[in-house]
Design a protein around this motif. Structure first.
Motif, PDB file in Angstrom:
ATOM      1  N   GLU A 293      41.186 -20.003 -18.168  1.00 65.85           N
ATOM      2  CA  GLU A 293      40.952 -21.416 -17.887  1.00 65.85           C
ATOM      3  C   GLU A 293      40.718 -22.223 -19.156  1.00 65.85           C
ATOM      4  N   ALA A 294      40.741 -21.568 -20.317  1.00 60.69           N
ATOM      5  CA  ALA A 294      40.470 -22.259 -21.570  1.00 60.69           C
ATOM      6  C   ALA A 294      41.511 -23.344 -21.819  1.00 60.69           C
ATOM      7  N   GLY A 295      41.048 -24.505 -22.227  1.00 57.69           N
ATOM      8  CA  GLY A 295      41.943 -25.594 -22.553  1.00 57.69           C
ATOM      9  C   GLY A 295      42.358 -26.448 -21.383  1.00 57.69           C
ATOM     10  N   ARG A 296      41.854 -26.152 -20.194  1.00 58.89           N
ATOM     11  CA  ARG A 296      42.159 -27.003 -19.047  1.00 58.89           C
ATOM     12  C   ARG A 296      40.885 -27.217 -18.234  1.00 58.89           C
ATOM     13  N   GLU A 297      40.938 -28.175 -17.372  1.00 52.89           N
ATOM     14  CA  GLU A 297      39.764 -28.502 -16.560  1.00 52.89           C
ATOM     15  C   GLU A 297      39.454 -27.342 -15.630  1.00 52.89           C
ATOM     16  N   ALA A 298      38.265 -26.781 -15.796  1.00 51.93           N
ATOM     17  CA  ALA A 298      37.867 -25.626 -14.982  1.00 51.93           C
ATOM     18  C   ALA A 298      36.712 -26.019 -14.074  1.00 51.93           C
ATOM     19  N   PRO A 299      36.784 -25.645 -12.819  1.00 53.20           N
ATOM     20  CA  PRO A 299      35.679 -25.978 -11.921  1.00 53.20           C
ATOM     21  C   PRO A 299      34.413 -25.221 -12.297  1.00 53.20           C
ATOM     22  N   ARG A 300      33.278 -25.867 -12.111  1.00 54.41           N
ATOM     23  CA  ARG A 300      32.001 -25.199 -12.345  1.00 54.41           C
ATOM     24  C   ARG A 300      31.689 -24.302 -11.156  1.00 54.41           C
ATOM     25  N   ARG A 301      31.512 -23.038 -11.434  1.00 52.22           N
ATOM     26  CA  ARG A 301      31.228 -22.086 -10.361  1.00 52.22           C
ATOM     27  C   ARG A 301      29.816 -21.548 -10.547  1.00 52.22           C
ATOM     28  N   GLY A 302      29.060 -21.601  -9.498  1.00 53.08           N
ATOM     29  CA  GLY A 302      27.744 -20.986  -9.546  1.00 53.08           C
ATOM     30  C   GLY A 302      26.725 -21.803 -10.322  1.00 53.08           C
ATOM     31  N   ARG A 303      25.695 -21.110 -10.765  1.00 53.63           N
ATOM     32  CA  ARG A 303      24.552 -21.779 -11.390  1.00 53.63           C
ATOM     33  C   ARG A 303      24.108 -20.979 -12.612  1.00 53.63           C
ATOM     34  N   THR A 304      23.719 -21.716 -13.648  1.00 49.55           N
ATOM     35  CA  THR A 304      23.214 -21.094 -14.870  1.00 49.55           C
ATOM     36  C   THR A 304      21.750 -21.483 -15.052  1.00 49.55           C
ATOM     37  N   ASP A 305      20.878 -20.499 -15.034  1.00 52.34           N
ATOM     38  CA  ASP A 305      19.448 -20.715 -15.278  1.00 52.34           C
ATOM     39  C   ASP A 305      19.135 -20.406 -16.732  1.00 52.34           C
ATOM     40  N   ARG A 306      18.198 -21.178 -17.305  1.00 55.10           N
ATOM     41  CA  ARG A 306      17.810 -21.020 -18.707  1.00 55.10           C
ATOM     42  C   ARG A 306      16.342 -20.666 -18.775  1.00 55.10           C
ATOM     43  N   GLY A 307      16.011 -19.853 -19.721  1.00 50.19           N
ATOM     44  CA  GLY A 307      14.605 -19.499 -19.903  1.00 50.19           C
ATOM     45  C   GLY A 307      14.311 -19.170 -21.351  1.00 50.19           C
ATOM     46  N   TRP A 308      13.063 -19.441 -21.757  1.00 47.41           N
ATOM     47  CA  TRP A 308      12.624 -19.153 -23.122  1.00 47.41           C
ATOM     48  C   TRP A 308      11.359 -18.313 -23.063  1.00 47.41           C
ATOM     49  N   ASP A 309      11.409 -17.171 -23.705  1.00 47.14           N
ATOM     50  CA  ASP A 309      10.256 -16.289 -23.804  1.00 47.14           C
ATOM     51  C   ASP A 309       9.766 -16.350 -25.242  1.00 47.14           C
ATOM     52  N   GLY A 310       8.706 -17.141 -25.454  1.00 51.98           N
ATOM     53  CA  GLY A 310       8.206 -17.332 -26.810  1.00 51.98           C
ATOM     54  C   GLY A 310       7.676 -16.057 -27.430  1.00 51.98           C
ATOM     55  N   GLY A 311       7.031 -15.212 -26.598  1.00 48.97           N
ATOM     56  CA  GLY A 311       6.497 -13.965 -27.140  1.00 48.97           C
ATOM     57  C   GLY A 311       7.583 -13.046 -27.644  1.00 48.97           C
ATOM     58  N   ALA A 312       8.680 -12.956 -26.878  1.00 54.35           N
ATOM     59  CA  ALA A 312       9.800 -12.104 -27.283  1.00 54.35           C
ATOM     60  C   ALA A 312      10.804 -12.839 -28.160  1.00 54.35           C
ATOM     61  N   ARG A 313      10.569 -14.155 -28.360  1.00 51.27           N
ATOM     62  CA  ARG A 313      11.456 -15.011 -29.165  1.00 51.27           C
ATOM     63  C   ARG A 313      12.900 -14.880 -28.673  1.00 51.27           C
ATOM     64  N   THR A 314      13.055 -15.071 -27.349  1.00 49.04           N
ATOM     65  CA  THR A 314      14.352 -14.846 -26.710  1.00 49.04           C
ATOM     66  C   THR A 314      14.695 -16.003 -25.784  1.00 49.04           C
ATOM     67  N   LEU A 315      15.910 -16.524 -25.939  1.00 52.85           N
ATOM     68  CA  LEU A 315      16.477 -17.544 -25.056  1.00 52.85           C
ATOM     69  C   LEU A 315      17.497 -16.865 -24.148  1.00 52.85           C
ATOM     70  N   VAL A 316      17.380 -17.095 -22.832  1.00 52.63           N
ATOM     71  CA  VAL A 316      18.258 -16.416 -21.875  1.00 52.63           C
ATOM     72  C   VAL A 316      19.000 -17.442 -21.039  1.00 52.63           C
ATOM     73  N   LEU A 317      20.319 -17.264 -20.916  1.00 52.35           N
ATOM     74  CA  LEU A 317      21.145 -18.006 -19.966  1.00 52.35           C
ATOM     75  C   LEU A 317      21.625 -17.010 -18.920  1.00 52.35           C
ATOM     76  N   ASP A 318      21.240 -17.223 -17.675  1.00 51.77           N
ATOM     77  CA  ASP A 318      21.572 -16.305 -16.594  1.00 51.77           C
ATOM     78  C   ASP A 318      22.505 -17.022 -15.624  1.00 51.77           C
ATOM     79  N   HIS A 319      23.742 -16.516 -15.501  1.00 49.19           N
ATOM     80  CA  HIS A 319      24.755 -17.188 -14.690  1.00 49.19           C
ATOM     81  C   HIS A 319      25.126 -16.334 -13.480  1.00 49.19           C
ATOM     82  N   ARG A 320      25.111 -16.962 -12.295  1.00 46.53           N
ATOM     83  CA  ARG A 320      25.488 -16.284 -11.054  1.00 46.53           C
ATOM     84  C   ARG A 320      26.408 -17.191 -10.239  1.00 46.53           C
ATOM     85  N   ALA A 321      27.420 -16.552  -9.641  1.00 45.26           N
ATOM     86  CA  ALA A 321      28.330 -17.273  -8.746  1.00 45.26           C
ATOM     87  C   ALA A 321      28.712 -16.334  -7.612  1.00 45.26           C
TER      88      ALA A 321
END
Length: 773
Positions: A152-180
């Motif tokens: 789908e690169a280079g063309r209009e792609a439908p958004r499927r599902g949901r992406t949740d974001r989270g930050w764990d300061g203790g572990a110094r980790t940014l997480v993007l979790d995507h489900r569809a």
């Protein structure tokens, strides 16, 4: 020979072509295994086109911007020390300086970005304050992932599902979790950005990482981030590395360079083209931790063809066997394991059929396309048989034949029951999957097979080259059965091959055209469009000797031969387009097959024209590599070839085509079961002059050879070193007899009968195309 007539642009046919054309401009592409990073020259990702960090066909990182004090750093320089590594140098000026100081006009902050991809990405940042004055600033890394499919690169792609974001300061980790989810199927991927080392603690709002900084005069700040990819519920983390030994991939690359055949050429420029092809094949290796070092397969190409592509991996393996048998072994194992066992219209699969492609992006995982395991090809079964036979020729490994015997036989069961749909002896194809390919032949694009008036040919279709490859597969199966002491069964395959050759000639030859029809349409009428398809029949050896030169001359006529290679479709056809996938472009992989066919029929001048064209083209591309396909524009109209806009580069079977051209020029034909290496009319074009092969492996032996060109083009050979049992036999040139009537095959058959034991002799004669065995 007047080489100015053979070489694009005239003069020296292999002169360097200046800075060359970069197929990826203005993007940088680095890759390892199933991970590909496509960025701008300055390392920025905006999600435009193919930009992004991709893993298993999914864009896990679509945005990556570095900002210092809110500014985008300015680009200084960048480069790729290895295919999986990119290093960039950026700069942010410090305003307000004057010659008196202490802040000077040239003072700046410089940022070095060092990225290594594979199972995700490791990124090292080094910020330096080139000033006598300290600075308080902030480095921000803006991050996002859209988790779209590479297709789908280079063309209009439908958004499927949901992406949740989270930050764990203790572990110094940014997480993007995507489900569809779709129709009961779930797609779950993720990106984990870990700050594994840092000179100051990071902060985050879930969309960016921020590092408040105070750099002293001449101060340095460093950080290391790792970008992990979630696949099948497991986090894929960048390969471990040590300062001394690097990563496991580095060690495997060093071993490949140490053990593969080394090709040394009198022309450093030509040698660089060959070396680039060999390096590209390893760089495309679909590599994981536990893969055996003597059996691996390449991805088809980057940035869009990671994953298993059946005919690509097999073709690259047997074309590049001069370098070693590892790719053939790996491709055979992987593709045998995916043989279809059920009938599935959605996947265009029937029992015994072999894979076309396997993808892991959201389109395949959610069932939007059938490419999680798609079987819409007739070519892979024939390529499997060819690769199995060739691997035996190079290694003499009888266990290999026993291991894959049943897989091979099932492909012929498939061909009889499902491939030949109307029982006429030819393989026809139809598209059953609503999201599958219309064409299941060598040219698999939907628009590839057209009548001479430009209208599309409906299915079912029997193409000329798929019958030729099936004929070759029948011969190679007979050879394998002879080697396994199954003579009666082998004879049945030989008889099928004999019948097919006779019927093929009657059905496809068009005397008025002096050429073969591209295909038979549903009514079994010849499709008389002029294209490259019949060239594959030369490579397969199915064409009668008396017609070989006519077919070869037609392929090199001006409407088909662009000067950079043979076009897929004649420039006189109404559907011709020099930038259409199968309607006028030039494919290096099939041009190497044409060169193989020319060599087979003793047409050495034709071989020289193809080799000259392809090496000249490679020399005009940045990196000295042939991309997936070239544009069909005539070479005499431009000093640099055009390129199909969506080409992958590197592409495995373009790299393997480059290697195979060397084998063809030298006439190397191994037969390890009898400890033999044939040299069939070795010749070198004027732009090579001399060439050496070091550590060439044939069975348990290794040999190093030197070839020197004579004035008439023939090449004399000298054995530099030999270790192990190996007899080198140079077949005599055809001299005064027409090569298509009495050439090297007859000479070899006589020698075989006199010197080899019965079963080995018969297997070799079948491998050489003797249907009488």
């Amino acid at each position: 020979m007047d080489w100015s007539q053979q070489a694009p642009g005239g003069g020296d046919p292999l002169r360097p072509g200046g800075p060359g054309l970069n197929p990826h401009y203005p993007w940088i592409v680095v890759y390892q295994g199933y991970t590909v990073l496509v960025s701008r020259q300055d390392g920025v990702l905006e999600g435009v086109g193919r930009e992004g960090l991709w893993d298993y066909d999914t864009r896990i990182l679509s945005t990556h911007r570095l900002r210092l004090a809110g500014e985008l750093p300015r680009y200084i320089s960048s480069g790729e020390p290895e295919p999986d590594r990119w290093v960039g140098h950026l700069r942010v000026p410090r305003p307000g300086g004057d010659p008196v100081g202490p802040l000077l006009p040239q003072d700046a902050l410089t940022l070095k970005v060092d990225r290594r991809v594979g199972c995700g990405m490791r990124e090292r940042l080094t910020l330096r304050n080139h000033s006598m004055v300290p600075v308080d600033t902030e480095l921000a890394i803006e991050l996002d992932g859209d988790f779209i499919d590479i297709q789908e690169a280079g063309r209009e792609a439908p958004r499927r599902g949901r992406t949740d974001r989270g930050w764990d300061g203790g572990a110094r980790t940014l997480v993007l979790d995507h489900r569809a989810e779709l129709a009961g199927r779930e797609f779950h991927r993720g990106l984990r950005v870990r700050v594994v080392a840092c000179d100051s603690p990071p902060e985050s709002d879930g969309r960016a990482l921020r590092f408040p900084l105070r750099l002293p005069a001449r101060g340095v700040w460093r950080a290391t981030l790792e970008y992990d990819s979630l696949v099948d519920g497991e986090w894929r983390t960048p390969l471990p590395e040590s300062p001394a030994a690097g990563t496991p991939r580095d060690r495997a690359r060093a071993e490949w360079r140490r053990t593969r055949t080394r090709i040394v050429c009198g022309s450093p420029f030509v040698e660089a083209i060959i070396d680039r092809a060999a390096e590209d094949l390893f760089s495309l290796r679909a590599w994981e931790y536990d893969e055996a070092p003597d059996a691996w397969f390449p991805n088809a190409g980057v940035p869009t063809y990671t994953g298993l592509f059946g005919r690509d991996a097999l073709t690259a393996g047997w074309q590049a066997a001069l370098l070693g048998p590892e790719m053939m072994r790996g491709a055979l194992a992987r593709i045998a394991a995916t043989q279809a066992v059920e009938d599935s219209a959605w996947q265009d699969a029937e029992p015994g059929k072999l894979i076309h492609e396997m993808r892991r992006g959201p389109l395949a995982e959610l069932g939007i396309t059938p490419q999680r395991a798609y079987y819409g090809t007739q070519t892979t079964p024939a390529m499997f048989m060819l690769a199995l036979s060739e691997c035996w020729h190079w290694t003499g490994d009888d266990a290999l034949l026993r291991r894959y015997r049943d897989v091979a036989l099932r492909t012929f069961d498939w061909a009889e029951r499902y491939g030949d749909r109307d029982g006429d002896g030819f393989l026809e194809y139809v598209k059953r999957s609503p999201k599958g390919l219309k064409n299941h032949a060598w040219k698999d694009s939907d628009e590839a097979i057209r009548y001479p008036d430009g209208t599309i040919v409906p299915n079912p279709i029997a193409t000329v080259e798929e019958q030729a490859y099936h004929y070759l597969a029948l011969l190679r199966m007979a050879e394998v059965l002879v080697a396994l002491d199954e003579e009666d069964r082998a004879e049945r395959f030989l008889e099928r091959a004999r019948r097919l050759r006779t019927r093929w000639q009657e059905a496809f030859w068009v005397e008025d055209d002096g050429f073969y029809a591209m295909a038979l349409d549903p009514a079994k009428r010849p499709v008389r469009s002029i294209g490259s398809n019949p060239g594959h029949a030369l490579g397969a050896g199915i064409i009668p000797g008396g017609l070989a030169r006519r077919v070869a001359d037609r392929l090199l006529a001006p409407d088909l031969f662009s000067g950079w290679g043979v076009r897929t479709l004649s420039g006189d056809h109404p559907s011709y387009n020099p930038l259409a996938y199968h309607l006028g472009t030039v494919w290096p992989v099939e041009n190497a097959t044409f060169a193989l066919g020319f060599k087979r029929y003793g047409l050495d001048d034709h071989v020289d024209r193809i080799a000259t064209a392809l090496f000249a083209a490679a020399g005009r591309f940045q990196g000295l590599r042939l991309p997936e396909l070239l544009g069909g524009d005539p070479a005499d109209e431009a000093a640099i070839p055009t390129i199909y806009p969506a080409s992958n580069s590197p592409q495995a079977w373009s790299a393997s085509a480059t290697i195979q051209l060397i084998q063809i020029l030298l006439g190397l034909y191994p037969f390890a079961p009898a400890h033999l290496l044939f040299l069939v009319r070795p010749r070198l074009p004027a732009w090579i002059g001399g060439l050496e092969l070091h550590r060439l492996r044939v069975g348990d032996a290794t040999v190093s050879l030197r070839f020197r060109r004579r004035e008439d083009g023939r090449a004399e050979h000298e054995v530099l070193e030999r270790d192990g049992p190996l007899h080198i036999l140079e077949a005599p040139p055809p001299d005064d007899v027409a090569p298509e009537e009495a050439g090297w095959l007859d000479a070899l058959k006589g020698w075989i009968l006199a010197h080899l034991p019965g079963r080995t002799a018969r297997a070799l004669r079948i491998a050489l195309g003797d249907t009488e065995g």
